[in-house]
Design an enzyme around this catalytic site. Structure first.
Site, short mmCIF file in Angstrom:
data_model
loop_
_atom_site.label_atom_id
_atom_site.label_comp_id
_atom_site.label_asym_id
_atom_site.label_seq_id
_atom_site.Cartn_x
_atom_site.Cartn_y
_atom_site.Cartn_z
N CYS A 382 1.11 -0.04 6.32
CA CYS A 382 1.06 1.27 6.73
C CYS A 382 -0.39 1.94 6.36
O CYS A 382 -1.52 1.65 6.90
CB CYS A 382 2.26 2.36 6.19
N HIS A 508 6.57 -0.68 8.61
CA HIS A 508 6.82 -1.18 7.16
C HIS A 508 7.85 -2.46 7.31
O HIS A 508 9.28 -2.32 7.51
CB HIS A 508 7.75 -0.07 6.43
N GLU A 510 8.74 -4.28 5.00
CA GLU A 510 9.50 -4.46 3.83
C GLU A 510 10.97 -4.09 4.29
O GLU A 510 11.83 -4.29 3.51
CB GLU A 510 9.05 -3.99 2.60
#
Ligand code: GLN
Length: 536
Positions: A382, A508, A510
């Site tokens: 990001c 993202h 994650e």
């Protein structure tokens, strides 16, 4: 008929209600039950989206674009099922709903009060997921600690729910602390007694006590807690400090938390929990064959909770690679052109984290330049991707004042700029590009070889994007847009040719890594970092 489990906390915060809830859910799921977890937070913000990470750790984003508490990340990582806006409700949202109804005239003629209007709205939200009939069991975690002024309406709602549902369709688990007093050489039960007493004052008798402790609870302590807190001795559950959060489901299994829950809810235990994949994962985490050190460059590194999903994704990826990932936390602000090579020495991989605002920007650019020039595996997430584009613009393309308009609204070269859809937005809360969006990956790229397919979806949380006016220039110099959003033509993944691993994403990754499904980008980033160690 859905059964409801409520998890409250006493004595202190940070006892790990989220992990206990997720671990119990995991065990019930592993016995074949359909389970979800929801969290009710007592603060007045509508959601944690506008909170500084120092206040509240990471803001976790769901598929449907809800900005939520980081515990939802644990729920998803443990259960491997998606959560949504319905899984995280705050006092702010409850009041907002009630006040909107008041304005709409729904309570015409009535005085709107905490009881029954606020508590009714809380109960309605507590039942929402249960009423979808998608779940056998809904676990509701209450944020905060029993006794807090803010938690009161939630506790009262739980009391009423218990009354309405009855003792076979609902139960309360209370999480407390049993501290060890070194001077006395003893575990102390009094804080637990007091905390249960407080719950009792509010009309709630907990069914199960989960006692956080640094030392094992012997039979005598368990008996004492059971006697003073009116619970069965087998419902006094020890939750001893664990080396990893992923050990907790197995510890709870040993304590038979799942069995006690099922027997109280009058549900069959079914088969023993199937935890083969979980155990295999844990075995790999605990027996690494190699080690790798990755630098995490960010703005909030003093508080690792601010990057929870990233550190957990590293653990998932480390199991696949059978290595230990040591994360070296590096404050972006501490890096400058003189000290960067010294400070980043010994790192096998570099990750530049998501974030907001200008603080630490120059340090991030230094770290990226260092990774790019020294062929160190790099992952930018990001803001990390946006920084990588600024760095490339300035140092490779020679656009000296390349910048993001977030950092300098007047820059002549906004290589990162505000998305068209963001330009008219004034409100800060819930207005970013949030949640899951499709991304099309170009064949023949590194991203394609990592994902092994061209159509993916990933989660977002940003206002700014790569400025396509510069794309041609970037691509000619070797920085390729390997992932594009097909609807709006937004750049989602950038990668550098002629570099062992230099990849940056506007989304993202994650947020989608789980124990059962480690995220491919993290898996290959760790693998690339590992290859970089082996070379040395
Ligand atoms: N501040 C950047 C934006 O809003 C990046 C956000 C992030 O890293 N999550 O676009």
């Amino acid at each position: 008929m859905t059964k409801y489990i409520f998890v409250t906390g006493g004595v202190t915060s940070s006892l790990g209600k989220g992990i206990i809830s997720a671990s119990l859910a995991k065990l019930l799921q592993a016995r074949g039950y359909r389970v979800t977890i929801q969290k009710f937070d007592p603060y007045i913000n509508i959601d944690p989206g506008t909170l500084n990470p120092y206040e509240h750790g990471e803001c976790y984003v769901t598929e449907d674009g809800a900005e939520t508490d980081l515990d939802l990340g644990h729920y998803e990582r443990f259960l491997n099922t998606a959560t949504s806006q319905a899984n995280n409700i705050t006092t702010g949202r409850i009041y907002q709903n009630v006040i909107q109804k008041e304005r709409a005239g729904e309570y015409l003629g009535k005085t709107v009060q905490v009881v029954p209007h606020i508590t009714d709205e809380i109960k309605k939200n507590m039942r929402l997921l249960g009423e979808t009939e998608d779940y056998d069991i809904v676990i509701t975690e209450l944020g905060g600690t029993v006794g807090d002024i803010e938690s009161l309406p939630f506790i009262e709602a739980v009391r009423q729910m218990r009354w309405e549902l009855g003792s076979h369709d609902s139960l309360v688990i209370h999480l407390t602390l049993v501290p060890f007093l070194a001077a006395a050489g003893e575990l102390k039960t009094k804080p637990t007694q007091h905390s249960v007493k407080m719950l009792l004052e509010y009309g709630i008798q907990p069914d199960i006590l989960v006692c956080r402790t640094e030392h094992s609870l012997n039979a005598e302590i368990r008996k004492k807690i059971a006697l003073f807190c009116n619970v069965n001795i087998n419902a006094v559950i020890e939750s001893i400090d664990a080396p990893s959060i992923y050990d907790v489901p197995l510890l709870m299994l040993k304590e038979q938390l799942d069995k006690i829950v099922l027997s109280k809810l009058k549900l069959p235990t079914r088969s023993e929990p199937v935890l083969d994949q979980w155990k295999a994962f844990l075995g790999k985490v605990k027996n690494p064959t190699s080690e790798v050190t990755i630098g995490l460059i960010g703005k909030y590194v003093e508080l690792p909770d601010a990057y929870k999903s990233i550190t957990e994704s590293f653990i998932h990826a480390s199991a696949v690679n059978e290595c230990k990932v040591n994360v070296r936390w590096i404050a972006a602000e501490s890096l400058d052109s003189k000290n960067t090579s010294e400070k980043l020495k010994g790192l096998s991989g570099i990750l530049v984290a998501p974030g907001f605002g200008e603080r630490g920007l120059e340090g991030k650019l230094e770290a990226i330049q260092f990774a790019r020039e020294n062929l160190i595996p790099f992952l930018g997430i990001c803001l990390g991707m946006q920084c990588a584009m600024i760095e490339f613009g300035r140092n490779v393309l020679g656009i000296k004042d390349a910048n993001s308009s977030e950092m300098n609204a007047k820059t002549k070269h906004p290589v990162i700029h505000l998305m068209e859809s963001q330009k008219k937005i004034k409100d800060m809360g819930g207005t970013m590009r949030l949640g899951s969006y499709p991304c099309e990956i170009q064949k023949g790229t590194k991203a394609y070889s990592i994902y092994g397919k061209s159509k993916i979806t990933e989660r977002h949380r940003h206002r700014y994007e790569f400025n396509n006016e510069y794309l041609k220039q970037y691509e000619e110099a070797g920085m390729i847009a390997s992932g594009i959003n097909p609807e709006k033509n937004l750049v989602e993944i950038m990668e550098l040719k002629n570099h062992p691993f230099f990849l940056a994403t506007q989304f993202h990754p994650e947020l989608k890594s789980t124990v059962i499904n480690p995220h491919p980008l993290f898996v290959s980033f760790v693998a690339a970092s590992l290859a970089n160690v082996k070379k040395k």
